[in-house]
Design a protein around this motif. Structure first.
Motif, PDB file in Angstrom:
ATOM      1  N   GLN A  16       5.009  11.595 -10.512  1.00 53.16           N
ATOM      2  CA  GLN A  16       6.251  11.266 -10.621  1.00 53.16           C
ATOM      3  C   GLN A  16       6.672  10.075 -11.424  1.00 53.16           C
ATOM      4  N   SER A  17       8.034  10.720 -11.804  1.00 53.40           N
ATOM      5  CA  SER A  17       8.012   8.749 -12.599  1.00 53.40           C
ATOM      6  C   SER A  17       8.405   7.864 -12.402  1.00 53.40           C
ATOM      7  N   THR A  18       8.265   7.872 -10.205  1.00 58.46           N
ATOM      8  CA  THR A  18       8.787   7.088  -9.655  1.00 58.46           C
ATOM      9  C   THR A  18       7.810   6.096  -9.369  1.00 58.46           C
ATOM     10  N   PHE A  19       6.648   7.148  -9.882  1.00 56.33           N
ATOM     11  CA  PHE A  19       4.899   5.611  -9.594  1.00 56.33           C
ATOM     12  C   PHE A  19       5.097   5.473 -10.718  1.00 56.33           C
ATOM     13  N   ASN A  20       4.074   3.754 -10.168  1.00 51.85           N
ATOM     14  CA  ASN A  20       4.012   2.856 -11.074  1.00 51.85           C
ATOM     15  C   ASN A  20       2.674   1.795 -10.636  1.00 51.85           C
ATOM     16  N   GLU A  21       2.036   2.351  -9.676  1.00 47.27           N
ATOM     17  CA  GLU A  21       1.349   1.303  -8.536  1.00 47.27           C
ATOM     18  C   GLU A  21      -0.329   1.116  -9.249  1.00 47.27           C
ATOM     19  N   THR A  22      -0.804  -0.219  -9.303  1.00 46.06           N
ATOM     20  CA  THR A  22      -1.398  -0.229 -10.311  1.00 46.06           C
ATOM     21  C   THR A  22      -3.149  -0.761  -8.990  1.00 46.06           C
ATOM     22  N   PHE A  23      -3.893  -1.314  -9.324  1.00 47.47           N
ATOM     23  CA  PHE A  23      -5.094  -1.261  -8.419  1.00 47.47           C
ATOM     24  C   PHE A  23      -4.540  -3.117  -7.957  1.00 47.47           C
ATOM     25  N   SER A  24      -3.922  -3.712  -8.721  1.00 49.66           N
ATOM     26  CA  SER A  24      -3.553  -5.043  -7.962  1.00 49.66           C
ATOM     27  C   SER A  24      -2.739  -4.845  -7.139  1.00 49.66           C
ATOM     28  N   SER A  25      -1.201  -4.385  -7.870  1.00 56.30           N
ATOM     29  CA  SER A  25      -0.230  -3.667  -6.520  1.00 56.30           C
ATOM     30  C   SER A  25      -0.386  -3.485  -5.520  1.00 56.30           C
ATOM     31  N   LEU A  26      -1.811  -2.877  -5.251  1.00 50.89           N
ATOM     32  CA  LEU A  26      -2.158  -2.156  -4.122  1.00 50.89           C
ATOM     33  C   LEU A  26      -3.072  -3.049  -3.405  1.00 50.89           C
ATOM     34  N   ARG A  27      -4.094  -3.679  -3.864  1.00 51.82           N
ATOM     35  CA  ARG A  27      -4.929  -4.542  -3.663  1.00 51.82           C
ATOM     36  C   ARG A  27      -5.062  -6.135  -4.278  1.00 51.82           C
ATOM     37  N   PRO A  28      -3.630  -7.043  -4.182  1.00 49.63           N
ATOM     38  CA  PRO A  28      -3.137  -8.014  -4.788  1.00 49.63           C
ATOM     39  C   PRO A  28      -3.806  -8.951  -4.250  1.00 49.63           C
ATOM     40  N   GLU A  29      -4.575  -9.050  -2.974  1.00 45.24           N
ATOM     41  CA  GLU A  29      -5.907  -9.956  -2.376  1.00 45.24           C
ATOM     42  C   GLU A  29      -7.191  -9.631  -3.061  1.00 45.24           C
ATOM     43  N   LEU A  30      -7.308  -9.031  -3.920  1.00 47.17           N
ATOM     44  CA  LEU A  30      -8.420  -8.747  -4.319  1.00 47.17           C
ATOM     45  C   LEU A  30      -8.946  -9.140  -5.986  1.00 47.17           C
ATOM     46  N   ASP A  31      -7.095  -8.917  -6.764  1.00 47.28           N
ATOM     47  CA  ASP A  31      -6.685  -9.069  -8.057  1.00 47.28           C
ATOM     48  C   ASP A  31      -5.671  -8.536  -9.031  1.00 47.28           C
ATOM     49  N   LYS A  32      -5.565  -9.462  -9.599  1.00 47.90           N
ATOM     50  CA  LYS A  32      -4.167  -9.477  -9.021  1.00 47.90           C
ATOM     51  C   LYS A  32      -3.569  -9.549 -11.218  1.00 47.90           C
ATOM     52  N   ILE A  66      -7.435   7.278  -4.506  1.00 43.59           N
ATOM     53  CA  ILE A  66      -8.603   7.753  -3.754  1.00 43.59           C
ATOM     54  C   ILE A  66      -9.588   6.492  -4.100  1.00 43.59           C
ATOM     55  N   TYR A  67     -10.031   6.036  -5.494  1.00 40.15           N
ATOM     56  CA  TYR A  67     -10.643   4.614  -4.641  1.00 40.15           C
ATOM     57  C   TYR A  67     -10.771   3.356  -4.186  1.00 40.15           C
ATOM     58  N   VAL A  68      -9.110   3.169  -4.646  1.00 41.65           N
ATOM     59  CA  VAL A  68      -8.377   1.855  -3.924  1.00 41.65           C
ATOM     60  C   VAL A  68      -8.026   2.227  -2.395  1.00 41.65           C
ATOM     61  N   TYR A  69      -8.235   3.136  -2.301  1.00 44.98           N
ATOM     62  CA  TYR A  69      -7.633   4.055  -0.804  1.00 44.98           C
ATOM     63  C   TYR A  69      -9.662   4.130   0.002  1.00 44.98           C
ATOM     64  N   TYR A  70     -10.275   4.651  -0.563  1.00 47.87           N
ATOM     65  CA  TYR A  70     -10.941   4.688   0.148  1.00 47.87           C
ATOM     66  C   TYR A  70     -12.923   4.172  -0.443  1.00 47.87           C
ATOM     67  N   LYS A  74     -15.881  -5.034  -9.058  1.00 52.51           N
ATOM     68  CA  LYS A  74     -16.442  -4.697 -10.694  1.00 52.51           C
ATOM     69  C   LYS A  74     -16.323  -3.411 -10.894  1.00 52.51           C
ATOM     70  N   ILE A  75     -16.870  -2.191  -9.641  1.00 55.55           N
ATOM     71  CA  ILE A  75     -16.950  -0.548 -10.186  1.00 55.55           C
ATOM     72  C   ILE A  75     -15.687   0.177 -10.559  1.00 55.55           C
ATOM     73  N   TYR A  76     -14.192  -0.282 -10.201  1.00 55.66           N
ATOM     74  CA  TYR A  76     -13.214  -0.696 -10.561  1.00 55.66           C
ATOM     75  C   TYR A  76     -12.649  -1.369 -11.923  1.00 55.66           C
ATOM     76  N   LYS A  77     -13.267  -2.533 -12.846  1.00 53.37           N
ATOM     77  CA  LYS A  77     -12.891  -2.760 -13.491  1.00 53.37           C
ATOM     78  C   LYS A  77     -13.890  -1.725 -14.662  1.00 53.37           C
ATOM     79  N   GLY A  78     -15.303  -1.646 -14.249  1.00 50.10           N
ATOM     80  CA  GLY A  78     -15.701  -1.621 -15.410  1.00 50.10           C
ATOM     81  C   GLY A  78     -16.325   0.302 -15.277  1.00 50.10           C
ATOM     82  N   PHE A  79     -15.966   1.130 -14.226  1.00 45.84           N
ATOM     83  CA  PHE A  79     -15.572   2.286 -14.553  1.00 45.84           C
ATOM     84  C   PHE A  79     -14.147   3.555 -14.508  1.00 45.84           C
ATOM     85  N   ILE A  80     -13.978   3.367 -12.624  1.00 45.74           N
ATOM     86  CA  ILE A  80     -13.117   3.602 -12.383  1.00 45.74           C
ATOM     87  C   ILE A  80     -11.423   3.086 -13.405  1.00 45.74           C
ATOM     88  N   ARG A  81     -11.791   2.197 -13.835  1.00 47.75           N
ATOM     89  CA  ARG A  81      -9.967   1.535 -14.830  1.00 47.75           C
ATOM     90  C   ARG A  81     -10.149   1.987 -15.868  1.00 47.75           C
TER      91      ARG A  81
END
Length: 346
Positions: A80-96, A108-112, A140-147
């Motif tokens: 959807q055009s309104t979707f702009n979420e990133t890893f950092s927007s949803l988990r800013p405490e881990l990476d900005k 799915i990775y961010v939440y589970y 690390k897995i986000y940056k090295g695989f999911i991203r």
């Protein structure tokens, strides 16, 4: 059930169902479905591939279709055009710093993902991670695989200009090749089976990443952490560390320095085995031969007795011609090489 079911409005979807779209499949929803199959809340769920919204509305969780992102309702579409979420927007405490829009795999990775990592490591009989260790591997897995999968699925360019060549062997392209080509006339059920094959294929790669980070990458970090913690016991400057066992250290050292702040290690000592202790200079960036501090310039390219005479240190074996690494027969000798080089004038 799959494919052309738009007229089956009265069909009821059984409980424990993961919904995703039918037709051509992509790496992001294939991986999302695989990850959910490893989560204790969804491991017994069946996958329903459809674009029938009435059927999707009955699913327990939906990925990559439906036009809705609502984690509370377990709806994870990103188109959807309104979707702009990133890893950092949803988990800013881990990476900005992460600014790549998430795909269904990233969502799915961010939440589970943390629970999935713990479950997989538990099945592999690996040690349970602490909360800190889990956060480190999760990022690390986000940056090295999911991203990578998020970027490709959302059409995010790797470079500001067009690359000179394309890479066709990345995971997203390999998953694409599981789809039937334009000459095939496969049934929806046959395409579903191809989807399952792709899911198993992606799953193996995801498992390999978790095995690597859990059994090799994280233990190496622990060795470097211990060396950094003990740096002042080794030398008053705090600029020399000793690894109790050789391991890949450069990436970990930079990350630990960043986390602690205010430190900059110059030399790393390690036992190479068979009376071979190495002192290695820390490069200004990973993989570079330009170092924060080189070994003593007078030693460059000298070996054995000549090096002992020039350096005044017993047991010296060699100093590389560019001064980024040297060797000594003893731990004490390697430490002296680092100490003398630390005070050497550039």
């Amino acid at each position: 059930m799959s494919g052309n079911d738009s007229k089956k409005l009265k069909v009821e979807v059984p409980p424990k169902t993961i919904g995703t779209h039918s037709g051509t499949f992509h790496c992001d929803e294939v991986l999302a479905c695989y990850m959910l199959s490893q989560h204790p809340d969804f491991q017994d769920h069946k996958i329903l591939r459809t674009r029938n919204q009435d059927l999707l509305d009955q699913c327990d969780i939906v990925v990559d279709v439906g036009g809705v992102f609502d984690s509370n309702k377990k709806r994870f579409d990103h188109h959807q055009s309104t979707f702009n979420e990133t890893f950092s927007s949803l988990r800013p405490e881990l990476d900005k710093t992460e600014d790549i829009k998430l795909s269904s795999a990233g969502l799915i990775y961010v939440y589970y993902g943390e629970t999935i990592i713990q479950e997989i490591l538990k099945k592999l009989n690996y040690s349970t991670l602490t909360a800190t260790e889990l956060s480190i591997i999760f990022v690390k897995i986000y940056k090295g695989f999911i991203r990578e999968i998020d970027g490709i699925d959302n059409g995010v360019p790797q470079f500001e200009s067009e690359p000179r060549y394309s890479i066709s062997t990345h995971l997203s392209n390999r998953v694409k090749n599981f789809n039937p080509d334009w000459t095939d006339t496969k049934t929806p059920e046959e395409i579903d089976e191809l989807f399952n094959q792709a899911k198993a294929y992606v799953g193996e790669e995801f498992l390999d990443k978790i095995k690597y980070y859990g059994s090799k990458w994280l233990p190496a970090r622990k060795i470097v952490e211990e060396a950094v913690d003990n740096r002042f016991k080794l030398h008053l400057s705090g600029e020399i560390i000793e690894l109790q066992r050789f391991c890949p250290w450069q990436e970990h050292l930079r990350q630990i320095e960043k986390e602690i702040g205010g430190i900059e290690i110059k030399f790393v000592i390690c036992d190479g085995g068979s009376n071979d202790f190495r002192v290695q200079c820390v490069p200004v960036k990973e993989g570079s031969f330009v170092c924060r501090k080189f070994l003593n310039k007078k030693w460059f390219g000298i070996r054995n007795e000549e090096l002992e005479k020039v350096s005044g240190i017993d047991g010296t074996v060699f100093c590389h011609a560019t001064g980024f690494i040297g060797g000594n027969k003893t731990r004490e000798g390697a430490l002296k090489m680092a100490e003398k080089s630390l005070t050497d004038e550039d």
